[in-house]
Design a protein around this motif. Structure first.
Motif, PDB file in Angstrom:
ATOM      1  N   THR A   1       0.791  -4.630   2.740  1.00  0.00           N
ATOM      2  CA  THR A   1      -0.776  -4.599   3.034  1.00  0.00           C
ATOM      3  C   THR A   1      -1.103  -5.547   4.328  1.00  0.00           C
ATOM      4  O   THR A   1       0.040  -6.105   4.778  1.00  0.00           O
ATOM      5  CB  THR A   1      -1.630  -5.067   1.722  1.00  0.00           C
ATOM      6  OG1 THR A   1      -1.519  -4.531   0.510  1.00  0.00           O
ATOM      7  CG2 THR A   1      -3.180  -4.780   2.686  1.00  0.00           C
ATOM      8  N   GLY A   2      -1.294  -4.910   5.255  1.00  0.00           N
ATOM      9  CA  GLY A   2      -2.406  -5.692   6.569  1.00  0.00           C
ATOM     10  C   GLY A   2      -0.976  -5.560   7.826  1.00  0.00           C
ATOM     11  O   GLY A   2      -0.913  -6.254   8.553  1.00  0.00           O
TER      12      GLY A   2
ATOM     13  N   ARG B   1       1.171  -0.968   0.110  1.00  0.00           N
ATOM     14  CA  ARG B   1      -0.307   0.356   0.080  1.00  0.00           C
ATOM     15  C   ARG B   1       0.862   0.991   0.248  1.00  0.00           C
ATOM     16  O   ARG B   1       2.230   1.460   1.063  1.00  0.00           O
ATOM     17  CB  ARG B   1      -1.365  -0.088   1.220  1.00  0.00           C
ATOM     18  CG  ARG B   1      -1.932  -1.438   1.681  1.00  0.00           C
ATOM     19  CD  ARG B   1      -2.783  -0.963   1.784  1.00  0.00           C
ATOM     20  NE  ARG B   1      -3.964   0.391   1.401  1.00  0.00           N
ATOM     21  CZ  ARG B   1      -4.354   0.576   0.589  1.00  0.00           C
ATOM     22  NH1 ARG B   1      -4.818  -0.704   0.358  1.00  0.00           N
ATOM     23  NH2 ARG B   1      -5.509   1.841   0.475  1.00  0.00           N
TER      24      ARG B   1
ATOM     25  N   SER C   1     -10.670  -0.282   6.826  1.00  0.00           N
ATOM     26  CA  SER C   1     -10.932  -0.876   6.497  1.00  0.00           C
ATOM     27  C   SER C   1     -10.208  -2.607   6.900  1.00  0.00           C
ATOM     28  O   SER C   1      -9.742  -2.607   7.783  1.00  0.00           O
ATOM     29  CB  SER C   1     -10.502  -1.283   4.914  1.00  0.00           C
ATOM     30  OG  SER C   1      -8.737  -0.935   5.158  1.00  0.00           O
TER      31      SER C   1
ATOM     32  N   ASN D   1      -6.846  -1.365   9.622  1.00  0.00           N
ATOM     33  CA  ASN D   1      -6.927  -0.120   8.856  1.00  0.00           C
ATOM     34  C   ASN D   1      -7.482   1.291   9.657  1.00  0.00           C
ATOM     35  O   ASN D   1      -8.586   1.548   8.974  1.00  0.00           O
ATOM     36  CB  ASN D   1      -6.175  -0.467   7.706  1.00  0.00           C
ATOM     37  CG  ASN D   1      -6.054   0.786   6.402  1.00  0.00           C
ATOM     38  OD1 ASN D   1      -5.646   2.290   7.467  1.00  0.00           O
ATOM     39  ND2 ASN D   1      -5.740   0.302   5.639  1.00  0.00           N
TER      40      ASN D   1
ATOM     41  N   ASP E   1      -8.032  -5.670   6.458  1.00  0.00           N
ATOM     42  CA  ASP E   1      -6.967  -6.044   5.036  1.00  0.00           C
ATOM     43  C   ASP E   1      -5.991  -7.385   5.800  1.00  0.00           C
ATOM     44  O   ASP E   1      -5.785  -7.415   6.756  1.00  0.00           O
ATOM     45  CB  ASP E   1      -5.466  -4.524   5.255  1.00  0.00           C
ATOM     46  CG  ASP E   1      -6.450  -3.782   5.074  1.00  0.00           C
ATOM     47  OD1 ASP E   1      -7.587  -3.335   5.151  1.00  0.00           O
ATOM     48  OD2 ASP E   1      -5.630  -1.534   5.357  1.00  0.00           O
TER      49      ASP E   1
ATOM     50  N   ARG F   1      -9.116  -6.932   1.486  1.00  0.00           N
ATOM     51  CA  ARG F   1      -9.072  -5.468   1.492  1.00  0.00           C
ATOM     52  C   ARG F   1     -10.724  -5.765   2.021  1.00  0.00           C
ATOM     53  O   ARG F   1     -11.030  -6.063   0.813  1.00  0.00           O
ATOM     54  CB  ARG F   1      -8.717  -4.686   1.520  1.00  0.00           C
ATOM     55  CG  ARG F   1      -7.060  -4.418   1.665  1.00  0.00           C
ATOM     56  CD  ARG F   1      -6.444  -3.017   0.892  1.00  0.00           C
ATOM     57  NE  ARG F   1      -7.018  -2.061   1.747  1.00  0.00           N
ATOM     58  CZ  ARG F   1      -7.615  -0.419   1.436  1.00  0.00           C
ATOM     59  NH1 ARG F   1      -8.350  -1.085   0.096  1.00  0.00           N
ATOM     60  NH2 ARG F   1      -8.666  -0.199   2.642  1.00  0.00           N
TER      61      ARG F   1
ATOM     62  N   CYS G   1     -10.198 -13.886   6.785  1.00  0.00           N
ATOM     63  CA  CYS G   1     -10.212 -13.057   5.033  1.00  0.00           C
ATOM     64  C   CYS G   1     -11.240 -14.617   4.473  1.00  0.00           C
ATOM     65  O   CYS G   1     -10.717 -15.265   5.086  1.00  0.00           O
ATOM     66  CB  CYS G   1      -8.789 -13.586   4.515  1.00  0.00           C
ATOM     67  SG  CYS G   1      -9.240 -12.641   2.841  1.00  0.00           S
TER      68      CYS G   1
ATOM     69  N   GLY H   1      -3.657  -9.775   0.958  1.00  0.00           N
ATOM     70  CA  GLY H   1      -3.915  -8.004  -0.211  1.00  0.00           C
ATOM     71  C   GLY H   1      -5.248  -8.684  -0.040  1.00  0.00           C
ATOM     72  O   GLY H   1      -5.810  -6.775  -0.109  1.00  0.00           O
TER      73      GLY H   1
ATOM     74  N   GLN I   1      -3.185   0.638  -3.689  1.00  0.00           N
ATOM     75  CA  GLN I   1      -2.417  -0.923  -3.458  1.00  0.00           C
ATOM     76  C   GLN I   1      -2.269  -1.320  -4.477  1.00  0.00           C
ATOM     77  O   GLN I   1      -2.356  -0.609  -6.372  1.00  0.00           O
ATOM     78  CB  GLN I   1      -3.549  -1.961  -3.213  1.00  0.00           C
ATOM     79  CG  GLN I   1      -3.325  -3.245  -2.632  1.00  0.00           C
ATOM     80  CD  GLN I   1      -4.168  -4.039  -1.388  1.00  0.00           C
ATOM     81  OE1 GLN I   1      -3.434  -3.226  -0.478  1.00  0.00           O
ATOM     82  NE2 GLN I   1      -4.049  -5.486  -2.158  1.00  0.00           N
TER      83      GLN I   1
END
Length: 513
Positions: A304-305, A257, A483, A478, A485, A492, A468, A490, A339
């Motif tokens: 990310t995350g 990101r 969001s 985030n 993540d 989201r 996820c 990746g 992203q």
């Protein structure tokens, strides 16, 4: 539970480009449709591929999960350049002169293709020809800049070792300059492509998230979340990362990101585009819509995350601008994030998937999607048409291996996902949802279960299962982008669990409250 760092409340949390462009609107797909080509994804790669294929006479359908250009393509820096920070010296050393030259040729051609389409289609997108610099303020990086300038020039690019003063920023120790590059208003450019598709008779559908892609008897079927089905000769997955398990690309790419701000300085900014090669990357360009003193700054990248208090990433950009221009009270108009994915060998994957000759993909643009992505669209068009393309072998999407290798990657990643989830959720903080303050989110224990919770600015509570839906990895909150993540691949999700970015195609399960 993250405690957000201080950040101005009046800054609009929206891409400056999407906020200042009039995008055409389209209905959602319904029923059964048939086409020569179905393009999944309404960003730059998808729209450009659709346009090029339609120009060849193909009957094309475009499916976009949300609004055209609303994801990564509408949140870029708007730099269309073959200058990709420190790239060419590495490519030569890693892949040899011939492949490095192909990459250089493809991206310089991508620059010219964007300029040509803007001109021929009459797209008003603030297109400006300008130099692009990569620079360092670290004397220890000077040799790398010199090597990059030498490698790029030998590959035929318009590159020279520049005088550090040309960059227009303080303390520059060395810089390479690429001449005659391009900057645009990316959302206006995308809007122009979308209007050109209408003129070509291309059927474009928004709010039509693809959730399944299958192949039978040489035809591809793409099914949307709403139940529409498109039957086509070829499918192009231009969805940042191919959806679901397609090709195993989630296992051979890494999501990253970046953060952007649009500001007005007390004086005109440097005229060229620039990017630092130092540890704290800062990418800058002028912002014509912000007047003579308008500036775009992007940076603060991370996988990310892996960062929860992302307010700090925005604040880092603000602090850098303030110290660089000695501004105590900086006016920030917009803030946004984007992203993208990087491949293991620094070259995007573009072309046929390991399992199929009719399902094509483009991913791993490494934040240089306006040039790489435009070149990718030409490769995809030629594959659909059955023509050779000089860059097909370079970008070959099958270099990750055949179907057996893909199956092995999926199996390994399922194991990694479960192990990651177990370890991450073991660190969940104790406490109920009553502890959540307005604007806060995080992982909580509710009746023995781990819940992802967020309390919005109206006091409303949003809870999800923080696992996820792609491969079962644990999610992180985030703060600035509100969001959930996934650090594995990746994906989201918004506070209610709706998919924002794939490869996930299904929403999160509701959480206890």
């Amino acid at each position: 539970m993250a405690n957000p760092s201080k950040f101005p409340d009046d800054v609009r949390p929206q891409s400056v480009w999407l906020a200042t462009a009039e995008m055409p609107r389209f209905e959602a797909a319904t029923g059964d449709l048939r086409a020569d080509v179905v393009v999944v994804g309404g960003g730059l790669i998808g729209l450009t591929t659709a346009l090029l294929a339609a120009d060849e006479g193909a009957d094309v359908v475009v499916l976009e999960a949300g609004r055209i250009g609303s994801r990564t393509s509408g949140n870029t820096t708007g730099k269309v350049t073959a200058q990709h920070s420190l790239t060419y010296d590495e490519l030569v050393r890693r892949h040899g002169q011939d492949k490095a030259r192909l990459y250089a040729d493809a991206n310089q051609a991508g620059v010219e293709q964007v300029a040509d389409l803007a001109e021929t289609l009459g797209i008003e997108c603030e297109l400006i020809r300008t130099p692009a610099f990569a620079y360092t303020i670290d004397p220890g990086q000077v040799e790398k800049i010199e090597a990059e300038a030498k490698a790029a020039a030998e590959l035929g690019l318009p590159a020279v070792l520049a005088n550090p003063d040309e960059v227009g920023l303080p303390e520059v120790a060395a810089a390479v300059r690429f001449d005659n590059q391009v900057q645009i208003h990316p959302a206006q450019y995308l809007a122009g492509l979308a209007r050109a598709l209408i003129d070509e008779g291309v059927r474009v559908f928004e709010n039509s998230r693809a959730v399944d892609v299958s192949e039978s008897d040489g035809r591809v079927r793409v099914t949307t979340e709403g139940g529409a089905v498109v039957d086509a000769g070829h499918a192009v997955l231009a969805t940042l990362l191919p959806i679901g398990m397609t090709g195993g690309y989630f296992a051979r790419t890494r999501p990253n990101r970046s953060y952007g701000i649009a500001v007005r300085l007390p004086e005109p900014p440097p005229e060229g585009m620039a990017i630092s090669v130092d540890q704290q990357t800062r990418s800058t360009r002028t912002w014509p819509g912000g007047g003579p003193n308008g500036l775009i700054v992007v940076g603060g990248g991370h996988e990310t995350g892996t960062v929860e208090d992302t307010h700090g990433n925005y604040q880092g950009l603000i602090d850098w601008v303030g110290s660089t221009w000695n501004v105590a009270d900086l006016t920030v108009e917009y803030r946004w994030s984007a992203q993208d994915y990087s491949t293991v060998d620094s070259i995007p994957y573009v072309g046929r998937t390991p399992e199929s000759d009719t399902i094509l993909i483009a991913t791993g643009m490494r934040k240089w999607g306006l040039s790489n992505g435009t070149a990718a669209a030409a490769v995809l068009r030629d594959l659909i048409s059955g023509r050779d393309n000089p860059w097909s072998e370079l970008y070959d999407a099958r270099r990750i291996g055949g179907p057996r290798a893909v199956a092995s990657m999926v199996k390994d990643n399922l194991k990694v996902g479960k192990e990651f989830a177990a370890g991450h959720l073991g660190r969940t903080l104790k406490g109920g949802v009553d502890h959540l303050e307005v604007g806060q989110g995080g992982l909580l224990e509710v009746d023995g279960s781990t819940v992802g919770a967020y309390r919005d600015h109206e006091g409303g509570l949003h809870t999800v299962s923080p696992i996820c839906s792609h491969m079962g990895c644990a999610l992180s909150w985030n703060t600035a982008d509100t969001s959930w993540d996934c650090a594995c691949h990746g994906s989201r999700f918004d506070p209610d669990g709706k998919v924002l970015d794939g490869p996930a195609t299904k929403p999160l399960k509701p959480g206890k409250s």
